[in-house]
Write a protein that holds these residues in place. Structure first.
Motif, mmCIF file in Angstrom:
data_model
loop_
_atom_site.group_PDB
_atom_site.id
_atom_site.type_symbol
_atom_site.label_atom_id
_atom_site.label_comp_id
_atom_site.label_asym_id
_atom_site.label_seq_id
_atom_site.Cartn_x
_atom_site.Cartn_y
_atom_site.Cartn_z
ATOM 1 N N MET A 1 0.844 -1.192 0.000
ATOM 2 C CA MET A 1 0.000 0.000 0.000
ATOM 3 C C MET A 1 0.879 1.241 0.000
ATOM 4 S SD MET A 1 -2.659 1.425 2.858
ATOM 5 C CE MET A 1 -1.314 2.088 3.815
ATOM 6 N N PHE A 2 0.491 2.212 -0.796
ATOM 7 C CA PHE A 2 1.194 3.489 -0.819
ATOM 8 C C PHE A 2 0.188 4.595 -1.083
ATOM 9 C CE2 PHE A 2 3.039 6.734 -3.737
ATOM 10 C CZ PHE A 2 3.742 7.438 -2.775
ATOM 11 N N THR A 3 0.151 5.567 -0.182
ATOM 12 C CA THR A 3 -0.712 6.729 -0.362
ATOM 13 C C THR A 3 0.124 7.989 -0.265
ATOM 14 O OG1 THR A 3 -1.246 6.847 2.006
ATOM 15 C CG2 THR A 3 -2.711 5.538 0.600
ATOM 16 N N PHE A 4 -0.325 9.012 -0.962
ATOM 17 C CA PHE A 4 0.390 10.286 -0.999
ATOM 18 C C PHE A 4 -0.590 11.399 -0.646
ATOM 19 C CE2 PHE A 4 1.394 14.178 -3.347
ATOM 20 C CZ PHE A 4 2.672 14.430 -2.897
ATOM 21 N N THR A 5 -0.133 12.305 0.240
ATOM 22 C CA THR A 5 -0.954 13.439 0.658
ATOM 23 C C THR A 5 -0.121 14.703 0.611
ATOM 24 O OG1 THR A 5 -2.164 11.982 2.180
ATOM 25 C CG2 THR A 5 -2.454 14.362 2.454
ATOM 26 N N PRO A 6 -0.455 15.665 -0.244
ATOM 27 C CA PRO A 6 0.279 16.944 -0.237
ATOM 28 C C PRO A 6 -0.222 17.841 0.885
ATOM 29 C CG PRO A 6 -1.370 16.945 -1.984
ATOM 30 C CD PRO A 6 -1.457 15.599 -1.325
ATOM 31 N N LEU A 7 0.668 18.195 1.799
ATOM 32 C CA LEU A 7 0.305 19.110 2.883
ATOM 33 C C LEU A 7 0.460 20.564 2.452
ATOM 34 C CD1 LEU A 7 2.022 17.256 5.863
ATOM 35 C CD2 LEU A 7 -0.284 16.964 4.946
ATOM 36 N N LEU A 8 1.459 20.852 1.631
ATOM 37 C CA LEU A 8 1.662 22.165 1.021
ATOM 38 C C LEU A 8 2.249 21.950 -0.371
ATOM 39 C CD1 LEU A 8 3.221 24.452 3.834
ATOM 40 C CD2 LEU A 8 0.892 24.534 2.934
ATOM 41 N N GLY A 9 1.910 22.847 -1.305
ATOM 42 C CA GLY A 9 2.559 22.817 -2.603
ATOM 43 C C GLY A 9 1.866 22.002 -3.662
ATOM 44 N N ALA A 10 0.546 21.890 -3.656
ATOM 45 C CA ALA A 10 -0.186 21.180 -4.699
ATOM 46 C C ALA A 10 -1.228 22.113 -5.298
ATOM 47 C CB ALA A 10 -0.851 19.929 -4.141
ATOM 48 N N GLN A 11 -1.092 22.386 -6.606
ATOM 49 C CA GLN A 11 -1.978 23.316 -7.306
ATOM 50 C C GLN A 11 -2.118 24.611 -6.514
ATOM 51 O OE1 GLN A 11 -5.354 21.875 -9.524
ATOM 52 N NE2 GLN A 11 -4.965 19.761 -8.897
ATOM 53 N N SER A 12 -0.997 25.167 -6.139
ATOM 54 C CA SER A 12 -0.956 26.368 -5.324
ATOM 55 C C SER A 12 0.110 27.301 -5.860
ATOM 56 C CB SER A 12 -0.670 26.010 -3.859
ATOM 57 O OG SER A 12 -0.424 27.164 -3.087
ATOM 58 N N ALA A 13 -0.139 28.609 -5.754
ATOM 59 C CA ALA A 13 0.861 29.591 -6.169
ATOM 60 C C ALA A 13 2.001 29.697 -5.174
ATOM 61 C CB ALA A 13 0.199 30.962 -6.352
ATOM 62 N N SER A 14 1.782 29.222 -3.952
ATOM 63 C CA SER A 14 2.840 29.249 -2.952
ATOM 64 C C SER A 14 3.900 28.210 -3.284
ATOM 65 C CB SER A 14 2.263 28.979 -1.556
ATOM 66 O OG SER A 14 3.293 28.850 -0.598
ATOM 67 N N PRO A 15 5.187 28.556 -3.189
ATOM 68 C CA PRO A 15 6.237 27.578 -3.507
ATOM 69 C C PRO A 15 6.517 26.584 -2.392
ATOM 70 C CG PRO A 15 7.232 29.660 -2.871
ATOM 71 C CD PRO A 15 5.738 29.885 -2.866
ATOM 72 N N ALA A 16 5.915 26.764 -1.212
ATOM 73 C CA ALA A 16 6.201 25.882 -0.079
ATOM 74 C C ALA A 16 5.858 24.443 -0.419
ATOM 75 C CB ALA A 16 5.403 26.342 1.137
ATOM 76 N N SER A 17 6.701 23.515 0.051
ATOM 77 C CA SER A 17 6.555 22.099 -0.289
ATOM 78 C C SER A 17 6.577 21.254 0.975
ATOM 79 C CB SER A 17 7.679 21.667 -1.231
ATOM 80 O OG SER A 17 7.598 20.282 -1.513
ATOM 81 N N GLN A 18 5.533 20.454 1.159
ATOM 82 C CA GLN A 18 5.449 19.461 2.234
ATOM 83 C C GLN A 18 4.627 18.289 1.702
ATOM 84 O OE1 GLN A 18 3.807 21.062 5.854
ATOM 85 N NE2 GLN A 18 5.306 22.703 6.000
ATOM 86 N N SER A 19 5.189 17.095 1.749
ATOM 87 C CA SER A 19 4.517 15.915 1.217
ATOM 88 C C SER A 19 4.574 14.791 2.229
ATOM 89 C CB SER A 19 5.171 15.466 -0.101
ATOM 90 O OG SER A 19 5.119 16.503 -1.067
ATOM 91 N N LEU A 20 3.455 14.084 2.370
ATOM 92 C CA LEU A 20 3.349 12.963 3.300
ATOM 93 C C LEU A 20 3.148 11.682 2.506
ATOM 94 C CD1 LEU A 20 3.171 12.070 6.295
ATOM 95 C CD2 LEU A 20 0.686 12.309 6.097
ATOM 96 N N LEU A 21 4.065 10.724 2.692
ATOM 97 C CA LEU A 21 3.991 9.431 2.035
ATOM 98 C C LEU A 21 3.755 8.364 3.093
ATOM 99 C CD1 LEU A 21 5.766 11.349 0.185
ATOM 100 C CD2 LEU A 21 6.760 9.261 -0.749
#
Length: 909
Positions: free
Chosen positions: A1-21
């Motif tokens: 099982m693998f799930t991905f959740t973008p906390l910041l930085g998905a379809q957003s003008a903000s450049p901040a990036s946070q991803s949860l795998l």
């Protein structure tokens, strides 16, 4: 099982990036702790919810968008500092100087206390006074970054997991070069059947300082084996909008031409950039250009690099030779002779007051917190001056539009290029005469009147909430302890667990509220039995009718952190060479003194005062005629804060707004060094991921890349692309990108194990199994036992110490003789393996044959036999043509034999 959740930085003008795998077994991986220049703590709320369950953290780039919130989370989020973190050496070292620069440049980096937390207070003022959280000191930032585990490229590592999280098993992480920044990383995560490639903000093209992304191995045209055919590829879409491709030489020449024309006209040039990543490429270009100019207008202008941590950044860069490009980049490449380093605001102000032409490379690119904002005020009124934007400014959202974003919109509206080409180079600057810009500046101020009471109540509330959440009762006593309380002092200074147990709290109330305990209005009844240690001359307390803790004396035994092997090793006792200025012992003692109840609070950065005394004479400073690095040591808080007014105690942020008259010119030259649309679509055909997840871009860029990716998938499979192959999540959306297979666990019987015939493919063993599945409690007797006495198989009965439940794993046994013929007629043999033409070429040449790679992906052997790999079907075609000589036929059979040797022929039964 693998799930991905973008906390910041998905379809957003903000450049901040946070991803949860999240992987099977409850393993959670956080990639990047990014922020943007708004420094809004509300954007970290989702991250804070997942901190207790995170296994480990990975960092990709030393930029605010990827690492900006790291120090904030270590200081203000409980247990965050105890999570293992992994990054490359440049990301660790340059990330430290970046955050020291940010916190020294603007009080807003400390982040404002959320308004909802203040409105719950009984002292609510009806409006948010924008009270600031306590910022981490330079010494604390250094201690946070020493916790990061450093990796090298292409070095597989089995990470450690945080306490109270599931075991990782055979989880493996590997870092590959991402280009774009020094030490920037493409992460490969391998766990069970899941192979995930995380590639955000990468650049395939090699530059002056940085090499390209590490997609390809030593053999040209072949993607690195570990990065091929992942079950999921997570890629950024930022920078993939329609634009004109510009080469490296053309990009550099455009910038130098703009500077040369401006300087020749008597004007100055401002180039806003970051302070740790892309600034290295720009500074190296300016240094080499000025070194190669003899009789040129450029020699009439001085070049300045303005950043509070520029000296430390260049020092670390000079020591990272193996992370830079191999050709022409040495240690002396960043020992600048024509670029003057400015780290203090007083020197920047003096430089801006000069009248002669100059080129200013200043932090930061957003024009929100660095020296670039001061430079804009100085040069904006002269039409001869020029501002060169090197990347597209982000939209931070909210009511305030940053100055960088406003200038970007003015250039975009005034350029003569069509909209499809506005994201790239424009040689003609845009005049800004007649425009006005609203410039907002943040400054710190001490709390006044009821604001202090509001802040104290907020601290007490936060302490109570965190005590409840962590199940810790000892720290509640620290908030209201008297100065002479030996019990409170011992719990805060002698407990070795206090640093890890209480790290990340939103308050240091042991040193703040000791002066204002009486203002909290805690009565004897509210203190309860704790009055015995919190009040002087109180020796008795009525516990009749009390229950639980109210009936016991509030005594906490002192414990030392140790296990069966001895005392725990403290990492701060063994600092690296670059942290020698603030040694582990001094850092630990400083933190203890700062948090000790009964000690007078010294707001002037007491944690490094001892370390600074013996090293303050080692810093080499430059005067107005000195070119090169200022500081050969690490950054001290005295240097970072000597230009800013010191504020005693808690503070708030005050915004001053002024109107700026713009008469200068503005141009744009793209130095962001990000992959474009053509590059990523071509690479998808070589990597061949099963799933593609697009993040780190606005909605327009994401949708454009998603459409092109769908076409690339359709071209590869020869049919319409499925809708579940490309994902475009929004913030907080959970994407299930698991591999399209199912796996079960079985046990092999002893007879089955004895019959296995393994075949080697590289470092792996392959075997085909045909058997009969049975329940664990009903394991059948094998055929070999049928002639003997038929007796029940012995099943191992687990003892009470092993398991309370029977093992229900099914058992796979050999097929009985009466069924084996039918099974063998159905199963067919097949080939297993991944044959590559370069590898096959080596095998054939070692066997004495001539083998040459021809066009179209073919291998010609002895000029008679052709070998091709059909990527669509995965088959290998060996074509020998019409044979007229026996030796040609022998060549055909030899080649086919070598192909079989590189594969495993697995029998069906």
């Amino acid at each position: 099982m693998f799930t991905f959740t973008p906390l910041l930085g998905a379809q957003s003008a903000s450049p901040a990036s946070q991803s949860l795998l999240e992987f099977d077994g409850g393993i959670k991986v956080l990639i990047d702790v990014g922020w943007d220049e708004s420094f809004d703590s509300e954007k970290l709320k989702e991250l804070e919810k997942h901190v207790p369950t995170l296994s480990f953290i990975l960092l990709t780039h030393a930029t605010v968008a990827h690492i900006g919130a790291f120090a904030h989370c270590c200081k203000h989020i409980p247990k965050f500092k105890s999570i293992p973190v992994y990054a490359t050496t440049p990301v660790t070292q340059l990330g430290r100087t970046l955050l020291q620069d940010v916190y020294a440049s603007t009080p807003l980096a400390s982040s404002v206390v959320p308004s909802d937390a203040l409105t719950q207070s009984v002292y609510s003022l009806g409006s948010n006074p924008k009270i600031l959280m306590q910022p981490p000191t330079p010494a604390e930032i250094t201690s946070y970054f020493t916790l990061i585990n450093e990796l090298k490229y292409s070095e597989p590592r089995q990470p450690d997991s945080a306490e109270s999280t599931p075991p990782l098993g055979q989880f493996t992480i590997t870092a590959y070069s991402a280009g774009h920044t020094l030490g920037g990383t493409i992460w490969h995560l391998d766990h069970d059947m899941e192979s995930v490639v995380y590639s955000v903000n990468w650049n395939q093209a090699s530059e002056r300082v940085l090499s390209g992304a590490g997609w390809f191995g030593e053999v040209g045209g072949e993607v690195t084996k570990e990065l091929r055919q992942p079950t999921a590829m997570i890629c950024s879409s930022r920078g993939t909008g329609p634009k004109v491709a510009v080469g490296l030489d053309q990009r550099d020449e455009t910038l130098i031409t703009l500077i040369r024309d401006t300087v020749a006209n008597g004007g100055s040039v401002l180039i806003p950039s970051d302070s740790s990543a892309r600034v290295l490429e720009l500074a190296h270009l300016l240094e080499k250009t000025w070194a190669g100019e003899t009789n040129s207008p450029l020699r009439n202008a001085k070049v300045f690099l303005a950043s509070r941590t520029a000296g430390a950044t260049l020092k670390y860069t000079r020591s990272l030779l193996e992370w830079k490009m191999e050709k022409g980049i040495g240690e002396d490449s960043f020992d600048f002779k024509h670029v003057t380093i400015l780290e203090r605001k007083s020197r920047v102000t003096k430089m801006l007051a000069q009248a002669e032409p100059r080129v200013i490379l200043a932090s930061d690119a957003s024009l929100e917190w660095g020296f670039s904002k001061d430079a804009v005020k100085s040069i904006a009124s002269d039409p001869r001056n020029l501002i060169v934007l090197t990347e597209r400014a982000a939209d931070l959202g909210g009511k305030h539009k940053g100055l960088g974003r406003y200038l970007w919109e003015l250039w975009s509206a005034g350029t003569s290029l069509p909209p499809s080409e506005q994201d790239w180079t424009s040689i003609a600057p845009v005049g800004l005469s007649g425009h006005q810009a609203s410039l907002r500046s943040a400054r710190g101020a001490a709390l006044e009147g009821q604001e202090l009471s509001l802040y104290q109540q907020y601290l007490a509330t936060q302490r109570s909430l965190q005590d409840t959440m962590q199940g810790d009762s000892s720290t509640a006593l620290e908030t209201s302890g008297d100065a002479g309380d030996t019990w409170s002092a011992s719990t805060s200074t002698t407990s070795e667990d206090s640093d890890d147990e209480h790290q990340g709290r939103l308050l240091n109330t042991a040193t703040i509220l000791r002066h204002t305990r009486k203002k909290l209005g805690l009565s004897d009844e509210e203190l309860g039995v704790k009055i015995l240690v919190q009040r002087k001359n109180v020796h008795d307390w009525d516990v009749r009718g009390k229950k639980g803790e109210e009936k016991m004396f509030p005594f906490v035994a002192k414990q030392r952190r140790a296990d069966d092997f001895g005392e725990m090793i403290r990492l701060e006792d063994f600092p690296r060479e670059e942290e020698a200025e603030v040694t582990g012992a001094e850092l630990r003692d400083g933190m203890k003194k700062e948090n000790e109840v009964g000690q007078k609070r010294k707001w002037e950065h007491v944690t490094v005062s001892a370390a600074r005394g013996s090293h303050q004479n080692k810093h080499r400073r430059t005067d107005s005629n000195d070119h090169g690095a200022i500081d050969d040591g690490d950054v001290s808080d005295e240097e970072l804060g000597e230009d800013a007014p010191r504020i005693e105690g808690p503070s708030k942020v005050v915004f001053d707004t002024e109107t700026l008259q713009l008469h200068c010119r503005i141009a744009f030259v793209d130095f962001s060094a990000l992959h474009d649309l053509r590059m990523i679509t071509n690479l998808l055909g070589l990597i061949q991921p099963r799933k593609l997840i697009l993040v780190a871009g606005d909605d327009t860029e994401t949708q454009i890349l998603a459409q092109e990716a769908q076409k690339a998938f359709a071209a590869r499979t020869g049919e319409s692309s499925k809708t579940d192959e490309v994902f475009t999540p929004v913030l907080g959306q959970v994407i299930d990108a698991s591999v399209d297979t199912n796996a079960w666990s079985v046990k092999l019987s002893r007879n089955m194990v004895r019959r296995l015939q393994w075949q080697k493919i590289g470092k792996l063993g392959v075997v085909a199994i045909t058997g009969r599945l049975a329940a664990a409690s009903l394991e059948p007797t094998s055929n070999e036992d049928e002639g003997t006495a038929k007796k029940k198989p012995k099943l191992e009965v687990p003892t009470a110490t092993e398991n309370d439940k029977m093992d229900t794993t099914p058992i796979l046994d050999v097929v009985p003789a009466n069924l084996s013929i039918a099974v063998r007629s159905v199963a067919q043999p097949f080939h297993v393996g991944d044959m590559r033409l370069p590898e096959l070429r080596k095998f054939l040449q070692a066997a004495g044959m001539t083998a040459d790679l021809a066009g179209g992906g073919a291998l010609v052997v002895n000029n008679t036999v052709t070998v091709r790999i059909n990527k669509a079907t995965g088959t290998i075609d060996v074509d020998g043509g019409a044979y007229s000589l026996d030796k040609d036929a022998m060549t055909f059979y030899k080649v086919r034999r070598k192909v079989y040797e590189g594969l495993a022929v697995v029998a069906g039964a």
